[in-house]
Design an enzyme around this catalytic site. Sequence first.
Site, PDB file in Angstrom:
ATOM      1  N   VAL A  11     -55.850 -14.113  21.513  1.00 25.29           N
ATOM      2  CA  VAL A  11     -54.477 -14.443  21.908  1.00 25.29           C
ATOM      3  C   VAL A  11     -53.451 -13.900  20.914  1.00 25.29           C
ATOM      4  CG1 VAL A  11     -52.881 -16.413  22.104  1.00 25.29           C
ATOM      5  CG2 VAL A  11     -55.041 -16.417  23.354  1.00 25.29           C
ATOM      6  N   ASP A  30     -54.104 -13.369   9.562  1.00 21.53           N
ATOM      7  CA  ASP A  30     -55.372 -14.073   9.773  1.00 21.53           C
ATOM      8  C   ASP A  30     -55.981 -14.363   8.411  1.00 21.53           C
ATOM      9  OD1 ASP A  30     -57.183 -14.278  12.578  1.00 21.53           O
ATOM     10  OD2 ASP A  30     -58.247 -14.660  10.702  1.00 21.53           O
ATOM     11  N   THR A 122     -53.987 -23.496  22.853  1.00 19.96           N
ATOM     12  CA  THR A 122     -54.052 -24.576  23.834  1.00 19.96           C
ATOM     13  C   THR A 122     -54.251 -25.884  23.076  1.00 19.96           C
ATOM     14  OG1 THR A 122     -55.046 -23.020  25.370  1.00 19.96           O
ATOM     15  CG2 THR A 122     -55.327 -25.364  25.880  1.00 19.96           C
ATOM     16  N   GLU A 151     -50.407 -19.987  26.390  1.00 18.11           N
ATOM     17  CA  GLU A 151     -50.740 -18.618  26.803  1.00 18.11           C
ATOM     18  C   GLU A 151     -51.703 -18.663  27.996  1.00 18.11           C
ATOM     19  OE1 GLU A 151     -49.478 -15.580  25.756  1.00 18.11           O
ATOM     20  OE2 GLU A 151     -50.581 -15.214  27.603  1.00 18.11           O
ATOM     21  N   PHE A 152     -51.433 -17.816  28.990  1.00 13.47           N
ATOM     22  CA  PHE A 152     -52.268 -17.820  30.201  1.00 13.47           C
ATOM     23  C   PHE A 152     -53.046 -16.521  30.380  1.00 13.47           C
ATOM     24  CE2 PHE A 152     -48.791 -20.802  30.954  1.00 13.47           C
ATOM     25  CZ  PHE A 152     -49.491 -21.935  31.358  1.00 13.47           C
ATOM     26  N   LEU A 253     -62.746 -17.959  43.739  1.00 14.89           N
ATOM     27  CA  LEU A 253     -63.467 -18.553  44.855  1.00 14.89           C
ATOM     28  C   LEU A 253     -64.710 -17.725  45.165  1.00 14.89           C
ATOM     29  CD1 LEU A 253     -62.524 -21.118  46.307  1.00 14.89           C
ATOM     30  CD2 LEU A 253     -61.659 -19.713  48.152  1.00 14.89           C
ATOM     31  N   CYS A 263     -62.430 -20.787  27.032  1.00 15.04           N
ATOM     32  CA  CYS A 263     -61.389 -21.725  27.466  1.00 15.04           C
ATOM     33  C   CYS A 263     -61.875 -22.833  28.395  1.00 15.04           C
ATOM     34  CB  CYS A 263     -60.243 -20.959  28.118  1.00 15.04           C
ATOM     35  SG  CYS A 263     -59.398 -19.886  26.946  1.00 15.04           S
ATOM     36  N   LYS A 266     -64.273 -25.786  27.041  1.00 11.78           N
ATOM     37  CA  LYS A 266     -63.672 -26.676  26.033  1.00 11.78           C
ATOM     38  C   LYS A 266     -62.429 -27.387  26.580  1.00 11.78           C
ATOM     39  CE  LYS A 266     -60.563 -23.558  23.477  1.00 11.78           C
ATOM     40  NZ  LYS A 266     -59.303 -24.182  23.844  1.00 11.78           N
TER      41      LYS A 266
HETATM   42  P1  NAD Z   1     -60.047 -16.763  18.264  1.00  8.21           P
HETATM   43  O1  NAD Z   1     -61.090 -17.642  17.723  1.00  8.21           O
HETATM   44  O2  NAD Z   1     -60.392 -15.438  18.864  1.00  8.21           O
HETATM   45  O3  NAD Z   1     -58.957 -16.479  17.128  1.00  8.21           O
HETATM   46  C1  NAD Z   1     -58.431 -17.451  16.277  1.00  8.21           C
HETATM   47  C2  NAD Z   1     -58.121 -16.780  14.956  1.00  8.21           C
HETATM   48  O4  NAD Z   1     -57.396 -17.702  14.139  1.00  8.21           O
HETATM   49  C3  NAD Z   1     -59.369 -16.386  14.149  1.00  8.21           C
HETATM   50  O5  NAD Z   1     -59.329 -15.002  13.879  1.00  8.21           O
HETATM   51  C4  NAD Z   1     -59.260 -17.219  12.869  1.00  8.21           C
HETATM   52  O6  NAD Z   1     -59.760 -16.547  11.717  1.00  8.21           O
HETATM   53  C5  NAD Z   1     -57.762 -17.456  12.792  1.00  8.21           C
HETATM   54  N1  NAD Z   1     -57.365 -18.586  11.947  1.00  8.21           N
HETATM   55  C6  NAD Z   1     -57.838 -19.857  11.942  1.00  8.21           C
HETATM   56  N2  NAD Z   1     -57.189 -20.609  11.023  1.00  8.21           N
HETATM   57  C7  NAD Z   1     -56.259 -19.799  10.424  1.00  8.21           C
HETATM   58  C8  NAD Z   1     -55.287 -19.977   9.424  1.00  8.21           C
HETATM   59  N3  NAD Z   1     -55.119 -21.150   8.794  1.00  8.21           N
HETATM   60  N4  NAD Z   1     -54.535 -18.926   9.065  1.00  8.21           N
HETATM   61  C9  NAD Z   1     -54.691 -17.721   9.655  1.00  8.21           C
HETATM   62  N5  NAD Z   1     -55.592 -17.487  10.625  1.00  8.21           N
HETATM   63  C10 NAD Z   1     -56.376 -18.506  11.020  1.00  8.21           C
HETATM   64  O7  NAD Z   1     -59.248 -17.647  19.333  1.00  8.21           O
HETATM   65  P2  NAD Z   1     -58.533 -17.177  20.692  1.00  8.21           P
HETATM   66  O8  NAD Z   1     -59.540 -16.916  21.742  1.00  8.21           O
HETATM   67  O9  NAD Z   1     -57.506 -16.145  20.371  1.00  8.21           O
HETATM   68  O10 NAD Z   1     -57.798 -18.534  21.101  1.00  8.21           O
HETATM   69  C11 NAD Z   1     -56.744 -19.069  20.335  1.00  8.21           C
HETATM   70  C12 NAD Z   1     -56.108 -20.190  21.122  1.00  8.21           C
HETATM   71  O11 NAD Z   1     -55.543 -19.690  22.341  1.00  8.21           O
HETATM   72  C13 NAD Z   1     -57.070 -21.305  21.543  1.00  8.21           C
HETATM   73  O12 NAD Z   1     -56.407 -22.524  21.509  1.00  8.21           O
HETATM   74  C14 NAD Z   1     -57.430 -20.928  22.969  1.00  8.21           C
HETATM   75  O13 NAD Z   1     -57.794 -22.048  23.735  1.00  8.21           O
HETATM   76  C15 NAD Z   1     -56.112 -20.355  23.465  1.00  8.21           C
HETATM   77  N6  NAD Z   1     -56.247 -19.390  24.555  1.00  8.21           N
HETATM   78  C16 NAD Z   1     -57.254 -18.468  24.536  1.00  8.21           C
HETATM   79  C17 NAD Z   1     -57.343 -17.547  25.563  1.00  8.21           C
HETATM   80  C18 NAD Z   1     -58.475 -16.539  25.588  1.00  8.21           C
HETATM   81  O14 NAD Z   1     -58.672 -15.912  26.642  1.00  8.21           O
HETATM   82  N7  NAD Z   1     -59.196 -16.333  24.513  1.00  8.21           N
HETATM   83  C19 NAD Z   1     -56.407 -17.540  26.604  1.00  8.21           C
HETATM   84  C20 NAD Z   1     -55.365 -18.474  26.569  1.00  8.21           C
HETATM   85  C21 NAD Z   1     -55.295 -19.389  25.533  1.00  8.21           C
END
Ligand code: NAD
Length: 435
Positions: A11, A30, A122, A151-152, A253, A263, A266
Amino acid sequence: MKLCMIGTGYVGLVSGVCFSDLGNEVICVDKNLAKIKKLQSQIIPIYEPGLDELVKKNIKNKRLTFSNDLKNSIRKSDIIFICVGTPTKKGGSSADLSQIYGVAKELCSSLNKFKIIITKSTVPVTTGDEIEKILSRKNSKKKFSVVSNPEFLREGEAIRDFVYPDRIVVGSNDKRSNRILRNLYSPLIAKGAKYVHTSRRAAELIKYASNAFLATKITFINEIANLCEKININIDDISIGMGLDQRIGSRFLRAGPAYGGSCFPKDTKAITSTADKFKTNLSVIKSVIKSNDNRSKLLLKRVYEILNNKIKNKKISFLGVTFKANTDDMRDSSSLKMIPDLSKKGAIIRYYDPTGYKVEFKKNKNVEFAKSLTKCLEKTDLIIIHTEWNDFKSLDFKKFIKNKKTIIFDMRNLYSSQVMAKKKLNYFSVGRGLK
Ligand code: NAD
């Protein structure tokens, strides 16, 4: 505008890169230094079509930088997006918010001027209230505004989804931050994206309710597919017949394996846990979770039946292991249940995925990665199509299959049963009658 994305995962990276492409100055932060070093060298740590070019373009234009210096990056920015992970708490079902609150604590001591703090992650309803409390410990409320902007985007379609979203949801309790966010998103609004402004709590819930609804749709059609198998009806006809009703819609569907990914599993658990906390019962979503958990067991049972319960030493070619096509994300993929189970029962498994070798299967006995599709399909007893990658959609099985007894189990219904029967292939699929 000067933006800071905290968390450069699926995201944070995609939305950060897309915001920079819209003309903003973006720092993607990160705590994972190896990831940041890769990105600084223009190596993309995830598989996402089109991302590579956009990263290179915006680094060149000097609008996109990567850093692991959180405090400094926050100080330089006006708008902070929190994009860290919110996985399920170990041994529970609620969301583990330690990464979110960890960031909030860092922010608390870095607010050198007014900033908008946005949760793109999320997060359960009232998380924004908690972040506000943490920030208020050291800062006057005039110095920040906490906003929810869920984010969607979908992995594999993430850039398109960011640039042409169905809607942009912004939950803020003050007019100033709403004005600034509407302005930030104005290039997308100009292209037709709907902008929904609501309360912070409502925005937080919109995200969970949307994901839970989509998970319900998948589970619903999977259960209808089970019924179709019993009464010799083709589930594809049901999906078409239902999906043409505009109140229902055809997306999500299609019968197949259990929903997975980072997503739906969880988020369905977290929303039921939130409801329990507020003493209301989301019984529909609870039964969706149960049914989905059962889905992999059910498909495995089909595999045993197809192999007449003789699994030991059977050579299985497993096509696709990611939870869906066009991503390298393995989180909660149903292959993580199926491959270890079949390996324990003595099968010899070769898997192929366009995104390559997966460390997740390292410890499983007799499971190996095939470097090519051809290698994967060599001398096999059973071909399982698990992920709907384009690479698997028009295979000339006659060319690959030397042994007439080889069976194909298409868990995604990519092929027509009639066409496969005409080709005299031993073909099984889901929700289309047992054969
Ligand atoms: P991810 O695990 O791919 O990335 C999260 C990143 O955050 C990691 O690289 C981690 O090292 C970093 N991080 C953690 N703590 C940190 C800190 N204190 N400082 C700096 N960096 C830090 O996660 P994601 O898939 O991108 O999802 C992130 C959020 O978005 C979640 O809540 C998820 O539910 C939501 N989301 C994900 C998607 C998807 O398709 N992956 C879509 C919509 C929403």
